[in-house]
Design a protein around this motif. Structure first.
Motif, mmCIF file in Angstrom:
data_model
loop_
_atom_site.group_PDB
_atom_site.id
_atom_site.type_symbol
_atom_site.label_atom_id
_atom_site.label_comp_id
_atom_site.label_asym_id
_atom_site.label_seq_id
_atom_site.Cartn_x
_atom_site.Cartn_y
_atom_site.Cartn_z
ATOM 1 N N UNK A 235 0.800 -1.226 0.000
ATOM 2 C CA UNK A 235 0.000 0.000 0.000
ATOM 3 C C UNK A 235 0.836 1.280 0.000
ATOM 4 N N UNK A 236 2.127 1.162 -0.269
ATOM 5 C CA UNK A 236 2.983 2.339 -0.339
ATOM 6 C C UNK A 236 3.254 2.728 -1.783
ATOM 7 N N UNK A 237 3.475 4.025 -2.010
ATOM 8 C CA UNK A 237 3.762 4.478 -3.374
ATOM 9 C C UNK A 237 4.442 5.838 -3.340
ATOM 10 N N UNK A 238 5.303 6.057 -4.321
ATOM 11 C CA UNK A 238 5.870 7.379 -4.592
ATOM 12 C C UNK A 238 5.472 7.715 -6.022
ATOM 13 N N UNK A 239 4.654 8.734 -6.171
ATOM 14 C CA UNK A 239 4.058 9.063 -7.468
ATOM 15 C C UNK A 239 4.575 10.415 -7.937
ATOM 16 N N UNK A 240 5.164 10.433 -9.122
ATOM 17 C CA UNK A 240 5.671 11.679 -9.701
ATOM 18 C C UNK A 240 4.557 12.309 -10.534
ATOM 19 N N UNK A 241 4.209 13.531 -10.194
ATOM 20 C CA UNK A 241 3.116 14.233 -10.870
ATOM 21 C C UNK A 241 3.671 15.324 -11.784
ATOM 22 N N UNK A 242 2.801 15.845 -12.628
ATOM 23 C CA UNK A 242 3.220 16.922 -13.534
ATOM 24 C C UNK A 242 3.533 18.195 -12.760
ATOM 25 N N UNK A 243 2.741 18.459 -11.718
ATOM 26 C CA UNK A 243 2.923 19.660 -10.906
ATOM 27 C C UNK A 243 2.164 19.478 -9.594
ATOM 28 N N UNK A 244 2.194 20.503 -8.756
ATOM 29 C CA UNK A 244 1.515 20.426 -7.460
ATOM 30 C C UNK A 244 -0.002 20.366 -7.637
ATOM 31 N N UNK A 245 -0.520 21.022 -8.668
ATOM 32 C CA UNK A 245 -1.965 20.971 -8.910
ATOM 33 C C UNK A 245 -2.429 19.541 -9.176
ATOM 34 N N UNK A 246 -1.652 18.800 -9.957
ATOM 35 C CA UNK A 246 -2.021 17.406 -10.213
ATOM 36 C C UNK A 246 -1.899 16.583 -8.934
ATOM 37 N N UNK A 247 -0.887 16.877 -8.133
ATOM 38 C CA UNK A 247 -0.743 16.180 -6.849
ATOM 39 C C UNK A 247 -1.966 16.412 -5.972
ATOM 40 N N UNK A 248 -2.461 17.653 -5.951
ATOM 41 C CA UNK A 248 -3.655 17.968 -5.160
ATOM 42 C C UNK A 248 -4.882 17.252 -5.714
ATOM 43 N N UNK A 249 -5.004 17.207 -7.039
ATOM 44 C CA UNK A 249 -6.154 16.539 -7.656
ATOM 45 C C UNK A 249 -6.161 15.046 -7.328
ATOM 46 N N UNK A 250 -5.003 14.409 -7.394
ATOM 47 C CA UNK A 250 -4.915 12.987 -7.061
ATOM 48 C C UNK A 250 -5.196 12.752 -5.581
ATOM 49 N N UNK A 251 -4.726 13.664 -4.755
ATOM 50 C CA UNK A 251 -4.985 13.555 -3.320
ATOM 51 C C UNK A 251 -6.474 13.643 -3.028
ATOM 52 N N UNK A 252 -7.174 14.539 -3.707
ATOM 53 C CA UNK A 252 -8.621 14.645 -3.499
ATOM 54 C C UNK A 252 -9.348 13.370 -3.897
ATOM 55 N N UNK A 253 -8.837 12.674 -4.902
ATOM 56 C CA UNK A 253 -9.426 11.384 -5.272
ATOM 57 C C UNK A 253 -9.125 10.322 -4.215
ATOM 58 N N UNK A 254 -7.915 10.344 -3.696
ATOM 59 C CA UNK A 254 -7.498 9.406 -2.645
ATOM 60 C C UNK A 254 -8.257 9.685 -1.351
ATOM 61 N N UNK A 255 -8.482 10.971 -1.050
ATOM 62 C CA UNK A 255 -9.177 11.401 0.178
ATOM 63 C C UNK A 255 -8.568 10.742 1.415
ATOM 64 N N UNK A 256 -7.299 11.016 1.702
ATOM 65 C CA UNK A 256 -6.605 10.293 2.776
ATOM 66 C C UNK A 256 -7.054 10.707 4.171
ATOM 67 N N UNK A 257 -6.823 9.810 5.090
ATOM 68 C CA UNK A 257 -7.072 10.104 6.506
ATOM 69 C C UNK A 257 -6.188 11.261 6.967
#
Length: 228
Positions: A100-122
């Protein structure tokens, strides 16, 4: 007893499921999780340490890093390999990170935020140059930790914010436990005769469409009544 709240392991979650409906509960909490959004200003030592801290909870815990910086991604991975060696719960951490671990390289911080919103982490850590600005792009997370000196471990033990948090993506539609969880509401309606008459025909129409003639009649008898 009307409501049961509080953290617990898989057995506590199972018990809550059994009693839900007879009493209210706060949530069904799953395995713990952390997401980290980091830019080139982040310290890879800190990011790796926080991923390891989350992974040591149990083998199903999740630790995910989102970063647009490939160099930081490599440095965090190297730090994880270095820091894990002396840890007593090394086997649990390894199993957690491999599943369940991952290091994901995104295009920019905006994409990182968008992916985080999909993940909806604790838990979400914002290890970026301007965490307050980055927070504006976050819509779904249980608890957000701003800056490199706000590690999730503070929230676990001493920071003061409630740490009963939504997990497994449920932060998309739920919130941390708070005083509002102990409030309940009632709907209260009051119609004058004139207001009632304005809506009576529409009400009878809907009732007849559903085949609920007694509903329609409960309105009709008032239309015929001479009482105010």
């Amino acid at each position: 007893m009307d409501k049961i709240v509080g953290p617990g392991n898989a057995y506590v979650a199972a018990a809550k499921k059994l009693v839900f409906g007879q009493v209210a509960i706060d949530m069904i909490a799953g395995p713990s999780e952390v997401a980290i959004i980091a830019d080139s200003t982040a310290d890879p030592v800190f990011a790796a340490a926080d991923m390891l801290a989350q992974a040591e909870h149990d083998e199903k815990a999740a630790a995910v890093l989102f970063t647009p910086d490939p160099d930081l991604a490599r440095e965090v991975a190297a730090e994880i390999r270095r820091q894990i060696k002396p840890l007593p719960r090394k086997k649990i951490i390894q199993k957690s990170l491999s599943s369940f671990g991952a290091i994901i390289i995104t295009a920019d911080i905006d994409e990182a935020a968008a992916l985080t919103n999909l993940f909806a982490p604790e838990h979400l850590e914002l290890m970026v140059e301007n965490p307050t600005n980055a927070l504006r792009h976050i819509r779904s997370a249980g608890s957000v930790f701003l800056g490199s000196y706000t590690p999730e471990a503070l929230g676990d033990y001493i920071a003061g914010a409630n740490h009963i948090l939504p997990t497994e993506g449920t932060a998309r539609f739920s919130s941390p436990l708070g005083v509002y969880d102990f409030y309940k509401r009632m709907s209260v309606l009051s119609f004058s005769r004139a207001a009632f008459e304005n809506l009576s025909e529409a009400t009878r129409h809907f009732a007849r469409m559903e085949g609920l003639c007694a509903h329609a009649n409960s309105v009709q008898v008032r239309c015929k009544s001479g009482k105010n």
